[in-house]
Design a protein around this motif. Structure first.
Motif, short mmCIF file in Angstrom:
data_model
loop_
_atom_site.label_atom_id
_atom_site.label_comp_id
_atom_site.label_asym_id
_atom_site.label_seq_id
_atom_site.Cartn_x
_atom_site.Cartn_y
_atom_site.Cartn_z
N GLY A 86 52.03 43.73 31.57
CA GLY A 86 51.99 45.34 31.82
C GLY A 86 52.21 46.27 30.89
N VAL A 87 51.60 47.47 30.88
CA VAL A 87 52.31 48.38 29.99
C VAL A 87 53.03 49.56 31.14
CG1 VAL A 87 51.48 50.71 29.15
CG2 VAL A 87 49.97 48.85 29.31
N ILE A 88 54.78 49.06 30.38
CA ILE A 88 56.00 50.29 30.99
C ILE A 88 55.70 51.64 30.62
CG2 ILE A 88 58.30 50.00 31.07
CD1 ILE A 88 58.46 47.28 29.87
N LYS A 89 56.07 52.03 31.83
CA LYS A 89 55.23 53.68 31.97
C LYS A 89 57.10 54.53 31.86
CE LYS A 89 51.12 53.72 33.93
NZ LYS A 89 50.03 54.44 34.70
N ILE A 90 57.17 55.05 30.87
CA ILE A 90 58.51 56.10 30.82
C ILE A 90 57.39 57.43 32.14
CG2 ILE A 90 60.50 57.14 30.11
CD1 ILE A 90 59.63 55.62 27.48
N GLY A 91 58.72 58.06 33.17
CA GLY A 91 58.40 59.07 33.76
C GLY A 91 57.19 58.72 34.77
N GLY A 92 56.96 57.42 35.15
CA GLY A 92 55.14 57.66 35.75
C GLY A 92 55.92 56.93 37.24
N ALA A 93 55.29 56.68 37.88
CA ALA A 93 55.34 55.34 39.82
C ALA A 93 56.47 56.67 40.04
CB ALA A 93 55.56 53.96 38.50
N GLY A 94 56.06 57.61 40.35
CA GLY A 94 57.46 58.08 41.69
C GLY A 94 58.15 57.84 40.88
N SER B 154 53.83 53.55 27.64
CA SER B 154 53.61 54.78 27.06
C SER B 154 54.99 55.66 28.02
CB SER B 154 52.67 54.98 28.18
OG SER B 154 52.63 54.69 29.33
N ILE B 155 54.39 57.12 27.71
CA ILE B 155 55.52 57.75 28.74
C ILE B 155 54.44 59.68 28.94
CG2 ILE B 155 55.47 59.31 25.82
CD1 ILE B 155 58.42 60.03 27.22
N ASN B 156 55.03 59.54 30.18
CA ASN B 156 54.22 60.42 31.14
C ASN B 156 54.64 62.55 30.66
OD1 ASN B 156 53.91 62.46 33.65
ND2 ASN B 156 52.78 60.87 33.47
N ILE B 157 54.21 63.15 30.37
CA ILE B 157 54.43 64.58 30.07
C ILE B 157 54.95 65.13 31.08
CG2 ILE B 157 53.41 66.92 29.27
CD1 ILE B 157 50.73 65.07 28.31
N VAL C 155 63.34 50.79 31.72
CA VAL C 155 62.25 50.43 30.82
C VAL C 155 62.61 49.26 29.66
CG1 VAL C 155 60.46 51.77 28.51
CG2 VAL C 155 61.01 52.76 31.03
N ILE C 156 63.78 49.36 29.19
CA ILE C 156 64.53 49.24 28.47
C ILE C 156 64.50 47.44 28.95
CG2 ILE C 156 66.21 48.08 26.98
CD1 ILE C 156 67.29 51.25 26.46
N LEU C 157 65.32 47.31 30.35
CA LEU C 157 65.37 46.59 30.55
C LEU C 157 63.96 45.36 31.07
CD1 LEU C 157 67.57 43.58 32.37
CD2 LEU C 157 67.06 45.21 34.24
N ASN C 158 63.37 46.32 31.15
CA ASN C 158 61.57 45.43 31.08
C ASN C 158 61.18 45.03 29.84
OD1 ASN C 158 61.58 46.35 34.13
ND2 ASN C 158 60.03 48.39 33.85
N ILE C 159 61.23 45.79 28.94
CA ILE C 159 60.93 45.00 27.12
C ILE C 159 62.04 43.85 27.14
CG2 ILE C 159 61.11 45.94 25.21
CD1 ILE C 159 60.78 48.60 26.11
N VAL C 160 63.10 43.66 27.58
CA VAL C 160 63.95 42.89 27.24
C VAL C 160 63.20 41.15 27.85
CG1 VAL C 160 66.13 42.07 27.50
CG2 VAL C 160 65.87 44.30 26.09
#
Length: 238
Positions: free
Chosen positions: A164-172, A57-60, A154-159
């Motif tokens: 869990g759900v990986i967020k782009i632009g989230g968590a700080g 997912s991606i944060n606005i 994010v790409i590294l986490n997917i590989v």
């Protein structure tokens, strides 16, 4: 309230009262547009993430709006050279931040910073200014350096098939984006001002600062003198 949102709120107030007009003007960004982007980022951080798949997912506010702002500034860039410099600075900044986030764990920061995203923002801002140099390029690199580093993670986490759900632009990330962008543009502004004053001595006494560079005012002075002279002759004829 996170540090990023707090800083965004302060910057918004400063822009509203006109304290950031000069900096924004040099970045080809007017006050109204800046306020719209700032408010959009703040609101966007509280909106639900946009799903890009089952595990992504991606944060606005933390990614989408900053990317739109960067694209807007890139379009406003005066030259292709400035655009290339901003892109290179963004990539290098992202690489350094990604290296730090990958090879250093939170324990290394515990004695200095309570949040690793703080150091990401500081490093991102410093690198962005050093390579970007101009106010606009530094600001673009400051933002995109963090965003690109986050996307790389994010790409590294997917590989690695991270659960869990990986967020782009989230968590700080929004904190790091804001800190990096502010540091980059402030360094470019203050150091740039100092350099311009140092370089604008007697050798440039016939020049004025316009559009982030020195331009000759001799031509304009001659035109003004000619106009005044013609006006004086017309008055004498009357």
């Amino acid at each position: 309230m996170s540090l990023g949102i707090l800083l965004l709120s302060i910057v918004t107030i400063l822009v509203l009262f006109g304290f950031a007009h000069t900096v924004l003007d040099r970045m080809r960004l007017n006050d109204k547009t800046a306020i719209l982007f700032l408010i959009a980022i703040i609101i966007g951080t509280f909106l639900p993430n946009i799903p890009l798949g089952k595990k992504l997912s991606i944060n606005i506010g933390g990614a989408i709006i900053p990317i739109i702002l960067v694209i807007y500034l890139m379009v406003k860039a005066d030259t292709g050279k400035e655009k290339i410099r901003a892109i290179i600075a963004s990539i290098i900044s992202a690489g350094i931040i990604f290296f730090i986030s990958t090879y250093f764990t939170g324990e290394e920061y515990s004695t200095i910073f309570s949040d690793p995203f703080l150091i990401y923002g500081i490093v991102g801002g410093l690198v962005a200014y050093i390579i970007g140099r101009s106010r606009r390029s530094a600001f673009i690199a400051g933002i995109m350096g963090i965003v690109l580093a986050d996307i790389a993670q994010v790409i590294l986490n997917i590989v690695n098939n991270t659960p869990g759900v990986i967020k782009i632009g989230g968590a700080g990330v929004i904190d790091a984006v804001v800190i990096s962008g502010i540091i980059a543009v402030l360094l470019a502004e203050f150091i740039g001002e100092a350099r311009e004053k140092m370089q604008g001595g007697t050798s440039k006494k016939h020049m004025r600062f316009e559009n982030s560079e020195f331009v000759s005012s001799l031509g304009n002075d001659k035109k003004e003198n000619k106009i005044d002279k013609n006006k004086e002759e017309d008055d004498n004829d009357v």
